[in-house]
Design a protein around this motif. Structure first.
Motif, PDB file in Angstrom:
ATOM      1  N   GLU A   1       0.829  -1.210   0.000  1.00  0.00           N
ATOM      2  CA  GLU A   1       0.000   0.000   0.000  1.00  0.00           C
ATOM      3  C   GLU A   1       0.861   1.257   0.000  1.00  0.00           C
ATOM      4  OE1 GLU A   1      -4.057  -1.370   2.335  1.00  0.00           O
ATOM      5  OE2 GLU A   1      -2.242  -0.976   3.504  1.00  0.00           O
ATOM      6  N   LEU A   2       1.918   1.252   0.781  1.00  0.00           N
ATOM      7  CA  LEU A   2       2.782   2.426   0.869  1.00  0.00           C
ATOM      8  C   LEU A   2       3.546   2.669  -0.429  1.00  0.00           C
ATOM      9  CD1 LEU A   2       4.192   1.864   4.467  1.00  0.00           C
ATOM     10  CD2 LEU A   2       2.453   3.515   3.769  1.00  0.00           C
ATOM     11  N   LEU A   3       3.800   1.592  -1.170  1.00  0.00           N
ATOM     12  CA  LEU A   3       4.552   1.709  -2.424  1.00  0.00           C
ATOM     13  C   LEU A   3       3.638   1.878  -3.641  1.00  0.00           C
ATOM     14  CD1 LEU A   3       7.285  -1.034  -1.827  1.00  0.00           C
ATOM     15  CD2 LEU A   3       7.524   1.445  -1.576  1.00  0.00           C
ATOM     16  N   ARG A   4       2.363   2.079  -3.407  1.00  0.00           N
ATOM     17  CA  ARG A   4       1.400   2.179  -4.505  1.00  0.00           C
ATOM     18  C   ARG A   4       1.749   3.265  -5.536  1.00  0.00           C
ATOM     19  NH1 ARG A   4      -3.693   0.144  -4.475  1.00  0.00           N
ATOM     20  NH2 ARG A   4      -2.677  -1.494  -3.261  1.00  0.00           N
ATOM     21  N   PRO A   5       2.329   4.415  -5.157  1.00  0.00           N
ATOM     22  CA  PRO A   5       2.697   5.405  -6.185  1.00  0.00           C
ATOM     23  C   PRO A   5       3.660   4.858  -7.239  1.00  0.00           C
ATOM     24  CG  PRO A   5       2.696   6.435  -4.030  1.00  0.00           C
ATOM     25  CD  PRO A   5       2.521   4.966  -3.794  1.00  0.00           C
ATOM     26  N   PHE A   6       4.562   3.961  -6.846  1.00  0.00           N
ATOM     27  CA  PHE A   6       5.474   3.366  -7.823  1.00  0.00           C
ATOM     28  C   PHE A   6       4.721   2.421  -8.758  1.00  0.00           C
ATOM     29  CE2 PHE A   6       8.242   4.362  -4.169  1.00  0.00           C
ATOM     30  CZ  PHE A   6       9.143   5.199  -4.805  1.00  0.00           C
ATOM     31  N   GLU A   7       3.749   1.732  -8.207  1.00  0.00           N
ATOM     32  CA  GLU A   7       2.918   0.861  -9.040  1.00  0.00           C
ATOM     33  C   GLU A   7       2.106   1.690 -10.035  1.00  0.00           C
ATOM     34  OE1 GLU A   7      -0.369  -2.763  -8.530  1.00  0.00           O
ATOM     35  OE2 GLU A   7       0.394  -1.691  -6.770  1.00  0.00           O
ATOM     36  N   ALA A   8       1.604   2.839  -9.570  1.00  0.00           N
ATOM     37  CA  ALA A   8       0.853   3.727 -10.459  1.00  0.00           C
ATOM     38  C   ALA A   8       1.748   4.247 -11.581  1.00  0.00           C
ATOM     39  CB  ALA A   8       0.270   4.894  -9.663  1.00  0.00           C
ATOM     40  N   PHE A   9       2.990   4.572 -11.234  1.00  0.00           N
ATOM     41  CA  PHE A   9       3.939   5.027 -12.254  1.00  0.00           C
ATOM     42  C   PHE A   9       4.191   3.931 -13.286  1.00  0.00           C
ATOM     43  CE2 PHE A   9       8.379   4.811 -13.655  1.00  0.00           C
ATOM     44  CZ  PHE A   9       8.432   5.950 -14.441  1.00  0.00           C
ATOM     45  N   ALA A  10       4.402   2.704 -12.808  1.00  0.00           N
ATOM     46  CA  ALA A  10       4.642   1.589 -13.726  1.00  0.00           C
ATOM     47  C   ALA A  10       3.454   1.398 -14.661  1.00  0.00           C
ATOM     48  CB  ALA A  10       4.908   0.309 -12.934  1.00  0.00           C
ATOM     49  N   ASN A  11       2.260   1.517 -14.116  1.00  0.00           N
ATOM     50  CA  ASN A  11       1.055   1.374 -14.932  1.00  0.00           C
ATOM     51  C   ASN A  11       0.992   2.454 -16.010  1.00  0.00           C
ATOM     52  OD1 ASN A  11      -1.804   0.340 -15.396  1.00  0.00           O
ATOM     53  ND2 ASN A  11      -2.208   2.475 -14.864  1.00  0.00           N
ATOM     54  N   LYS A  12       1.285   3.687 -15.631  1.00  0.00           N
ATOM     55  CA  LYS A  12       1.255   4.803 -16.585  1.00  0.00           C
ATOM     56  C   LYS A  12       2.302   4.623 -17.675  1.00  0.00           C
ATOM     57  CE  LYS A  12      -0.269   8.943 -17.773  1.00  0.00           C
ATOM     58  NZ  LYS A  12      -1.685   9.184 -18.148  1.00  0.00           N
ATOM     59  N   ALA A  13       3.457   4.087 -17.297  1.00  0.00           N
ATOM     60  CA  ALA A  13       4.554   3.924 -18.247  1.00  0.00           C
ATOM     61  C   ALA A  13       4.435   2.655 -19.084  1.00  0.00           C
ATOM     62  CB  ALA A  13       5.887   3.908 -17.493  1.00  0.00           C
ATOM     63  N   GLY A  14       3.448   1.817 -18.781  1.00  0.00           N
ATOM     64  CA  GLY A  14       3.304   0.562 -19.510  1.00  0.00           C
ATOM     65  C   GLY A  14       4.335  -0.474 -19.104  1.00  0.00           C
TER      66      GLY A  14
END
Length: 231
Positions: free
Chosen positions: A124-137
């Motif tokens: 949960e705390l690392l979710r911003p990195f997951e969001a970045f990965a999603n945006k970057a494909g």
């Protein structure tokens, strides 16, 4: 496969955890370490050069200690400077690459959950990195957590070393087949330059692992046949 590990740490030389991980990773020929903080020491970062470097790697790993539930400031600065909208979104230069996170903890990992003292999970705390990965494909890998390194005994450190090397260099997902293939590959490379006696010992180990893999493959076939019959 080539892996780039970007370390964010303001006092890297003083971190026993980071030095342990870096020493372990340096044994892998296709793994490169870069210290983000060091790259900012001479002033402005060469963004174009950084983008060109990132494009050469298949797996990119952000490695850092958890500071107030996130990464140190240098990683955020690096992401703001290097991951421009053109580079990430318009040109899709990170698409289909893997993004891994290696996070080191000073507090017990068991406290990072609902009901624990930290209340939130590491994921949960690392979710911003997951969001970045999603945006970057990118393909977001399950975070690798190093839990209170200073309290580990030698056998635990050895286990950590193998798990870390697999995380940064083995094919994903880290299922049994990929773990065994990775281990066999390393054992075969280890034979090079060894004495005849040592090579014979390694051949025995390789043979045992191979035989176990054959048994597992047979078991998978039998399980599939049973399931097919049930359907």
């Amino acid at each position: 496969m080539k892996t780039l590990i970007l370390i964010s740490h303001p006092q890297l030389a003083d971190s026993a955890t980071q030095q342990f991980l870096k020493t372990a990773g340096n044994s892998q020929p296709d793994v490169t370490f870069q210290h983000i903080d060091e790259r900012y020491q001479n002033g402005n970062l060469d963004v174009k050069h950084e983008q060109q470097q990132l494009s050469k790697y298949d797996r990119i790993v952000f490695q850092f200690p958890m500071y107030w539930y996130s990464s140190p400031a240098s990683l955020k600065q690096y992401m703001d400077d290097v991951f421009t909208r053109k580079f990430v979104v318009a040109d899709h230069l990170l698409r289909n690459k893997e993004l891994g996170i290696v996070a080191t903890l000073g507090d017990a990992e068991a406290e990072f959950q609902a009901g624990g003292s930290e209340h939130f999970t590491i994921s949960e705390l690392l979710r911003p990195f997951e969001a970045f990965a999603n945006k970057a494909g990118m393909i977001y890998l399950k975070p690798f957590v190093v839990n209170q390194f200073g309290y580990l005994d030698e056998p635990q450190k050895e286990t950590l070393l193998i798990a870390y090397l697999q995380y940064i260099s083995a094919p994903m997902p880290l299922n049994l087949d990929n773990r065994e293939a990775w281990l066999l590959s390393r054992l075969k490379k280890l034979k090079q330059g060894k004495s005849a006696a040592d090579q014979e010992k390694l051949d025995l180990i390789i043979g045992v692992i191979g035989a176990q893999q054959d048994q597992i493959d047979d078991l998978k076939v039998n399980v599939k046949m049973i399931r097919d019959q049930e359907e």
